[in-house]
Design a protein around this motif. Structure first.
Motif, PDB file in Angstrom:
ATOM      1  N   LYS A 190      -2.741  -0.563   2.413  1.00  0.00           N
ATOM      2  CA  LYS A 190      -1.303  -0.551   2.710  1.00  0.00           C
ATOM      3  C   LYS A 190      -0.622  -1.782   2.122  1.00  0.00           C
ATOM      4  O   LYS A 190      -1.025  -2.913   2.386  1.00  0.00           O
ATOM      5  N   LEU A 191       0.429  -1.550   1.349  1.00  0.00           N
ATOM      6  CA  LEU A 191       1.191  -2.645   0.758  1.00  0.00           C
ATOM      7  C   LEU A 191       2.387  -2.958   1.648  1.00  0.00           C
ATOM      8  O   LEU A 191       3.185  -2.072   1.968  1.00  0.00           O
ATOM      9  N   LEU A 192       2.489  -4.216   2.039  1.00  0.00           N
ATOM     10  CA  LEU A 192       3.542  -4.671   2.948  1.00  0.00           C
ATOM     11  C   LEU A 192       4.238  -5.896   2.379  1.00  0.00           C
ATOM     12  O   LEU A 192       3.621  -6.691   1.661  1.00  0.00           O
ATOM     13  N   VAL A 193       5.509  -6.038   2.709  1.00  0.00           N
ATOM     14  CA  VAL A 193       6.218  -7.294   2.476  1.00  0.00           C
ATOM     15  C   VAL A 193       6.427  -7.952   3.828  1.00  0.00           C
ATOM     16  O   VAL A 193       6.979  -7.336   4.751  1.00  0.00           O
ATOM     17  N   LEU A 216      -7.916   0.419   7.636  1.00  0.00           N
ATOM     18  CA  LEU A 216      -6.979   0.420   6.519  1.00  0.00           C
ATOM     19  C   LEU A 216      -6.756  -1.019   6.079  1.00  0.00           C
ATOM     20  O   LEU A 216      -6.257  -1.843   6.852  1.00  0.00           O
ATOM     21  N   ALA A 217      -7.138  -1.312   4.848  1.00  0.00           N
ATOM     22  CA  ALA A 217      -6.884  -2.635   4.288  1.00  0.00           C
ATOM     23  C   ALA A 217      -5.380  -2.859   4.139  1.00  0.00           C
ATOM     24  O   ALA A 217      -4.617  -1.897   3.977  1.00  0.00           O
ATOM     25  N   GLU A 218      -4.969  -4.097   4.222  1.00  0.00           N
ATOM     26  CA  GLU A 218      -3.566  -4.451   4.005  1.00  0.00           C
ATOM     27  C   GLU A 218      -3.456  -5.451   2.859  1.00  0.00           C
ATOM     28  O   GLU A 218      -4.224  -6.402   2.786  1.00  0.00           O
ATOM     29  N   GLU A 219      -2.492  -5.210   1.990  1.00  0.00           N
ATOM     30  CA  GLU A 219      -2.146  -6.151   0.919  1.00  0.00           C
ATOM     31  C   GLU A 219      -0.743  -6.642   1.257  1.00  0.00           C
ATOM     32  O   GLU A 219       0.200  -5.845   1.333  1.00  0.00           O
ATOM     33  N   VAL A 220      -0.596  -7.937   1.511  1.00  0.00           N
ATOM     34  CA  VAL A 220       0.660  -8.477   2.019  1.00  0.00           C
ATOM     35  C   VAL A 220       1.272  -9.442   1.002  1.00  0.00           C
ATOM     36  O   VAL A 220       0.599 -10.360   0.515  1.00  0.00           O
ATOM     37  N   ILE A 221       2.546  -9.224   0.692  1.00  0.00           N
ATOM     38  CA  ILE A 221       3.305 -10.104  -0.183  1.00  0.00           C
ATOM     39  C   ILE A 221       4.369 -10.785   0.663  1.00  0.00           C
ATOM     40  O   ILE A 221       5.109 -10.121   1.396  1.00  0.00           O
ATOM     41  N   SER A 273       7.779  -7.042   9.129  1.00  0.00           N
ATOM     42  CA  SER A 273       7.006  -6.451   8.032  1.00  0.00           C
ATOM     43  C   SER A 273       7.712  -5.197   7.546  1.00  0.00           C
ATOM     44  O   SER A 273       8.241  -4.419   8.341  1.00  0.00           O
ATOM     45  N   LEU A 274       7.691  -4.992   6.221  1.00  0.00           N
ATOM     46  CA  LEU A 274       8.316  -3.830   5.609  1.00  0.00           C
ATOM     47  C   LEU A 274       7.277  -3.056   4.809  1.00  0.00           C
ATOM     48  O   LEU A 274       6.426  -3.642   4.133  1.00  0.00           O
ATOM     49  N   SER A 275       7.363  -1.741   4.884  1.00  0.00           N
ATOM     50  CA  SER A 275       6.439  -0.864   4.177  1.00  0.00           C
ATOM     51  C   SER A 275       6.931  -0.637   2.749  1.00  0.00           C
ATOM     52  O   SER A 275       8.093  -0.303   2.526  1.00  0.00           O
ATOM     53  N   ALA A 316       6.970  -6.362  -5.301  1.00  0.00           N
ATOM     54  CA  ALA A 316       5.969  -5.568  -4.573  1.00  0.00           C
ATOM     55  C   ALA A 316       6.013  -4.113  -5.025  1.00  0.00           C
ATOM     56  O   ALA A 316       4.957  -3.468  -5.184  1.00  0.00           O
ATOM     57  N   LEU A 317       7.209  -3.576  -5.244  1.00  0.00           N
ATOM     58  CA  LEU A 317       7.329  -2.186  -5.692  1.00  0.00           C
ATOM     59  C   LEU A 317       6.692  -2.011  -7.068  1.00  0.00           C
ATOM     60  O   LEU A 317       5.951  -1.047  -7.309  1.00  0.00           O
ATOM     61  N   ALA A 318       6.935  -2.978  -7.962  1.00  0.00           N
ATOM     62  CA  ALA A 318       6.325  -2.914  -9.295  1.00  0.00           C
ATOM     63  C   ALA A 318       4.811  -3.055  -9.200  1.00  0.00           C
ATOM     64  O   ALA A 318       4.066  -2.396  -9.945  1.00  0.00           O
ATOM     65  N   PHE A 319       4.335  -3.891  -8.291  1.00  0.00           N
ATOM     66  CA  PHE A 319       2.900  -4.093  -8.086  1.00  0.00           C
ATOM     67  C   PHE A 319       2.231  -2.792  -7.669  1.00  0.00           C
ATOM     68  O   PHE A 319       1.150  -2.437  -8.151  1.00  0.00           O
ATOM     69  N   MET A 320       2.889  -2.032  -6.796  1.00  0.00           N
ATOM     70  CA  MET A 320       2.335  -0.743  -6.375  1.00  0.00           C
ATOM     71  C   MET A 320       2.191   0.196  -7.556  1.00  0.00           C
ATOM     72  O   MET A 320       1.154   0.863  -7.732  1.00  0.00           O
ATOM     73  N   PHE A 321       3.202   0.276  -8.414  1.00  0.00           N
ATOM     74  CA  PHE A 321       3.167   1.230  -9.518  1.00  0.00           C
ATOM     75  C   PHE A 321       2.262   0.776 -10.656  1.00  0.00           C
ATOM     76  O   PHE A 321       1.946   1.564 -11.546  1.00  0.00           O
TER      77      PHE A 321
END
Length: 334
Positions: A328-331, A302-307, A44-46, A316-321
Motif C-alpha cells: 500500500k502506497l501512502l502519503v 499488507l506492506a506499506e510504502e510511506v512517503i 495518512s492519504l491513500s 507519490a502518484l508518479a512513483f506508483m505508475f
C-alpha cells in the motif's frame, strides 16, 4: 491548531504521465465551518491508481476540475466540530483530499473504531479501494476452487497482494506477477505464493506455460495490456478472468489496448468479468468484518510504502505508475 491549509491542486490535465508540472502546491487560510461540518487534521492519504483516471475531465470515476484539490481517501482526527457525537480527537475516514486539513459534512465521513492498530490499516486491508476490493473480487467474482492455479497481476501491490492471500485462503495455488527482485522476494518469502514471475526480466507467456502446463484456472488482473494477453494464452478449460483494474492503460485512456487474445475465452470455454467493489454494496460490511478478523489473527498482511509530506503527493502518484511501490502506497501528512 495551525491556521493554514497546504493542499495539492490540479493545474493542467496530463497528457500521458501525470508529471509534477500538472499540479501546484498552495497554502490558504482555514475558513469557518458550516453547520454539519467537522474539520479533520489529515494523517495518512491513500495513493490509488484510479486517481490518474480522475484527471482526464471525463470518465467512469468522478472527475476533478482545474483548480480542484486532488482527490484522495484518507484518515485523520477531528480538530474542530459543529456536530454532536463527532467529538474533537475522534478518528475518521473519508474523501479527505490531498491537503493537510479537510472540512467536510459528516455524511461523507465514517468514525473509526479505535484499536491498537495504526489508522492506516483503514486505508489498506480495511479500505474500500484495497482490502474490500480484493475480498469482493476474489470471493464473489473470481470464486477460485481448492487446488486451482490462480494468477494475480500487480501481485505485490496493495490490491494484488491481498487478493492473492485471499485466494490462498480459498485453497488456490497462487502465481504472482510483479516487477523486480524485491517484489518477487516478497511474494515468495513473505506471502508464500506458489510461484512468482518477474515481468521485467522474464517472458510471462513462456514462464506461465512452464508453471502451468495445463493452463491456469483463474486470473485476477490489475494491469491489462500485454500481461492480460499473456495469461489469456495460458488459460485452462472453463477458467475465470476477473478484471479489477488496468494500470498499464490509465495514462492514455483514449487509446486503451484491448486484449488481442480474447478469442482464447471461446476456445477454452472461459469467462471474463469486470467489477468495482461498490457494485456489491451488500458485501462491503461482511468483507470488512472478515478482513478485520484476519488482521487481528495475523493471518493476512499488507506492506506499506510511506512517503512523507503532503507536497510529495504528485511524486507519490508518479512513483506508483513507475511500479516502484511495494504494498500500500501512502502519503503521511503528519
Amino acid at each position: 491548531m495551525k491556521s493554514k491549509n497546504l493542499k495539492v491542486i490540479l493545474t493542467s490535465r496530463p497528457v500521458g504521465e501525470a508529471t509534477s508540472e500538472c499540479f501546484s502546491i498552495i497554502e490558504e487560510d482555514l475558513t469557518a465551518l458550516s453547520p454539519g461540518e467537522v474539520r479533520i487534521a489529515n494523517e495518512s492519504l491513500s495513493v490509488d491508481a484510479a486517481i490518474r483516471t480522475m484527471l482526464r475531465g471525463e470518465g467512469f470515476h468522478m472527475q476533478m476540475g482545474i483548480g480542484d484539490t486532488i482527490f484522495a481517501g484518507g484518515v485523520g482526527r477531528i480538530v474542530e466540530s459543529t456536530v454532536d457525537g463527532w467529538d474533537v480527537g475522534r478518528a475518521v475516514r473519508g474523501p479527505l483530499g490531498a491537503q493537510s486539513f479537510a472540512a467536510l459534512s459528516t455524511e461523507h465521513l465514517e468514525l473509526i473504531e479505535e484499536s491498537n492498530l495504526p489508522l492506516s490499516v483503514n486505508l489498506g486491508i480495511l479500505g474500500g479501494s484495497t482490502g474490500v476490493t480484493a475480498w469482493i473480487g476474489v470471493k464473489k467474482v473470481a470464486r477460485p476452487n481448492p487446488g486451482d492455479l490462480f494468477v494475480v497481476s500487480a501481485a505485490a501491490g496493495a490490491v494484488g497482494s491481498i487478493a492473492g492471500q485471499i485466494a490462498q485462503k480459498e485453497g488456490a495455488k497462487v502465481i504472482g506477477i510483479a516487477g523486480g527482485k524485491r517484489k518477487i522476494s516478497h511474494l515468495l518469502n513473505d506471502l508464500k505464493f506458489e510461484a512468482a514471475i518477474d515481468y521485467k526480466s522474464e517472458d510471462v507467456r513462456a514462464k506461465l506455460a512452464e508453471l502451468a502446463p495445463n493452463g491456469v484456472n483463474g486470473f485476477f488482473d490489475n494491469v491489462g495490456g500485454d500481461i492480460l494477453d499473456a495469461v489469456l494464452e495460458n488459460l485452462a478449460l472453463r477458467s475465470r478472468v476477473t478484471i479489477c483494474g488496468a494500470v498499464s492503460q490509465y495514462n492514455d485512456m483514449d487509446h486503451v489496448q484491448g486484449p488481442s487474445s480474447y478469442l482464447k475465452l471461446a476456445e477454452r470455454q472461459s469467462a471474463m468479468e469486470g467489477f468495482a467493489y461498490f457494485h456489491y454494496p451488500e458485501f462491503i460490511k461482511p468483507a470488512e468484518e472478515e478482513l478485520r478478523q484476519w488482521l487481528h489473527e495475523g493471518s493476512i498482511k499488507l506492506a506499506e510504502e510511506v512517503i512523507d509530506g503532503i507536497e510529495k503527493f504528485p511524486e507519490a502518484l508518479a512513483f506508483m505508475f513507475s511500479g516502484g511501490n511495494l504494498g500500500k502506497l501512502l502519503v503521511k501528512v503528519r
